[in-house]
Design a protein around this motif. Sequence first.
Motif, PDB file in Angstrom:
ATOM      1  N   ARG A 160     100.668   6.892 -26.551  1.00 28.23           N
ATOM      2  CA  ARG A 160      99.731   6.919 -25.438  1.00 28.23           C
ATOM      3  C   ARG A 160     100.142   5.936 -24.345  1.00 28.23           C
ATOM      4  O   ARG A 160     100.038   6.241 -23.152  1.00 28.23           O
ATOM      5  N   ALA A 161     100.607   4.761 -24.753  1.00 26.47           N
ATOM      6  CA  ALA A 161     101.060   3.770 -23.771  1.00 26.47           C
ATOM      7  C   ALA A 161     102.293   4.274 -23.022  1.00 26.47           C
ATOM      8  O   ALA A 161     102.396   4.115 -21.790  1.00 26.47           O
ATOM      9  N   ALA A 162     103.225   4.905 -23.751  1.00 25.78           N
ATOM     10  CA  ALA A 162     104.421   5.459 -23.113  1.00 25.78           C
ATOM     11  C   ALA A 162     104.041   6.547 -22.119  1.00 25.78           C
ATOM     12  O   ALA A 162     104.586   6.632 -21.012  1.00 25.78           O
ATOM     13  N   ARG A 163     103.076   7.370 -22.490  1.00 24.49           N
ATOM     14  CA  ARG A 163     102.610   8.436 -21.590  1.00 24.49           C
ATOM     15  C   ARG A 163     102.018   7.837 -20.318  1.00 24.49           C
ATOM     16  O   ARG A 163     102.297   8.306 -19.208  1.00 24.49           O
ATOM     17  N   TRP A 164     101.186   6.804 -20.458  1.00 29.53           N
ATOM     18  CA  TRP A 164     100.559   6.196 -19.287  1.00 29.53           C
ATOM     19  C   TRP A 164     101.617   5.595 -18.376  1.00 29.53           C
ATOM     20  O   TRP A 164     101.555   5.764 -17.145  1.00 29.53           O
ATOM     21  N   ASP A 218     113.977   1.943 -18.907  1.00 29.43           N
ATOM     22  CA  ASP A 218     114.647   3.027 -19.652  1.00 29.43           C
ATOM     23  C   ASP A 218     113.695   4.216 -19.752  1.00 29.43           C
ATOM     24  O   ASP A 218     113.007   4.390 -20.759  1.00 29.43           O
ATOM     25  N   ARG A 219     113.674   5.038 -18.726  1.00 28.72           N
ATOM     26  CA  ARG A 219     112.755   6.183 -18.698  1.00 28.72           C
ATOM     27  C   ARG A 219     113.085   7.203 -19.789  1.00 28.72           C
ATOM     28  O   ARG A 219     112.186   7.764 -20.421  1.00 28.72           O
ATOM     29  N   ASP A 220     114.365   7.447 -20.023  1.00 28.15           N
ATOM     30  CA  ASP A 220     114.751   8.448 -21.014  1.00 28.15           C
ATOM     31  C   ASP A 220     114.176   8.117 -22.384  1.00 28.15           C
ATOM     32  O   ASP A 220     113.667   8.994 -23.089  1.00 28.15           O
ATOM     33  N   GLU A 221     114.242   6.866 -22.771  1.00 23.89           N
ATOM     34  CA  GLU A 221     113.729   6.480 -24.079  1.00 23.89           C
ATOM     35  C   GLU A 221     112.204   6.496 -24.097  1.00 23.89           C
ATOM     36  O   GLU A 221     111.587   6.838 -25.121  1.00 23.89           O
ATOM     37  N   LEU A 222     111.582   6.164 -22.966  1.00 17.13           N
ATOM     38  CA  LEU A 222     110.125   6.271 -22.889  1.00 17.13           C
ATOM     39  C   LEU A 222     109.681   7.723 -23.081  1.00 17.13           C
ATOM     40  O   LEU A 222     108.694   7.997 -23.773  1.00 17.13           O
ATOM     41  N   GLU A 223     110.416   8.651 -22.476  1.00 19.26           N
ATOM     42  CA  GLU A 223     110.091  10.059 -22.653  1.00 19.26           C
ATOM     43  C   GLU A 223     110.275  10.476 -24.111  1.00 19.26           C
ATOM     44  O   GLU A 223     109.545  11.328 -24.624  1.00 19.26           O
ATOM     45  N   HIS A 224     111.243   9.887 -24.784  1.00 18.76           N
ATOM     46  CA  HIS A 224     111.471  10.191 -26.200  1.00 18.76           C
ATOM     47  C   HIS A 224     110.312   9.690 -27.056  1.00 18.76           C
ATOM     48  O   HIS A 224     109.971  10.327 -28.070  1.00 18.76           O
ATOM     49  N   THR A 226     107.081   9.138 -25.965  1.00 17.49           N
ATOM     50  CA  THR A 226     105.752   9.615 -25.612  1.00 17.49           C
ATOM     51  C   THR A 226     105.405  10.858 -26.420  1.00 17.49           C
ATOM     52  O   THR A 226     106.264  11.438 -27.110  1.00 17.49           O
ATOM     53  N   CYS A 227     104.149  11.278 -26.327  1.00 21.79           N
ATOM     54  CA  CYS A 227     103.704  12.493 -26.997  1.00 21.79           C
ATOM     55  C   CYS A 227     103.884  13.689 -26.068  1.00 21.79           C
ATOM     56  O   CYS A 227     104.248  13.538 -24.895  1.00 21.79           O
ATOM     57  N   GLU A 228     103.598  14.880 -26.579  1.00 16.68           N
ATOM     58  CA  GLU A 228     103.747  16.091 -25.774  1.00 16.68           C
ATOM     59  C   GLU A 228     102.739  16.183 -24.646  1.00 16.68           C
ATOM     60  O   GLU A 228     102.881  17.010 -23.731  1.00 16.68           O
TER      61      GLU A 228
END
Length: 255
Positions: A160-164, A218-224, A226-228
């Motif tokens: 949830r934090a990664a998504r935000w 590191d956006r790529d890893e944040l996207e990895h 995060t949830c769908e």
Amino acid sequence: MPYSPDPADASKLRFEDNRLLAMFPEAVKEALGPHAEYVHLNHGDVLFKSGEDIKHTYFPYAPTMISLLVDLDDRRRVEVASIGMEGAIGGIVSCGELPAFSRAQISVAGGALKASHEKIEELKAESPFLRNLYCRYADYLLSQVMQSVACSAFHPIEARAARWLLTAQDRAGSRLELTQEALAGLLGVQRTTVNAVARELQEDGLINYSRGVITLTDRDELEHRTCECYHRVEDHFKAVLGGQSFDWIDHCEKS
């Protein structure tokens, strides 16, 4: 009010800097211009509270982010949706002046175009295109709320934090002036929980946090991580609104 027109930028009604405004027909932009103003919104400013009548609509410019918060009691509230340069807040789903259900509060400071809700309703009555645009944006906003409910019920705080953070980066850029305490409040968790998540993300090189500023590295890893939910909401925006060349616009009268 805690926010006010910026004298240096009062005439800079940058329709192109807000994705929703950019889609307005030229005739609507010309009609709205004299009834709009540029305002600077500070972190923590409250645009309206639950039960208050909606008097104005705000179209944020980057990096501004506005949180829609539901108050659970005098001490607790949680974010159910957020608005940035892709949209607007204030009277989106209503016709006429109706009381707000939630609180609208600035989570990332910046500028916005402010217009009277009365004028917006007048323009909607005159323009089938604008009514259609608002209905589509309202559908997207509702999708955010529904996805937030599902996300909070089923996904861990790390996702949830990664998504935000990803959503914030899309709207405000990679540098966010936001305390961990504020982020904890938006996510509806204890500050110690967010501290632990932020520490892990920093140790892994995804973010850098220092003195109330979060920098995404590191956006790529944040996207990895995060949830769908992140991609589902973004995909829905593209499906219902798209851009100025989208097919639905061709079938709607631009007046």
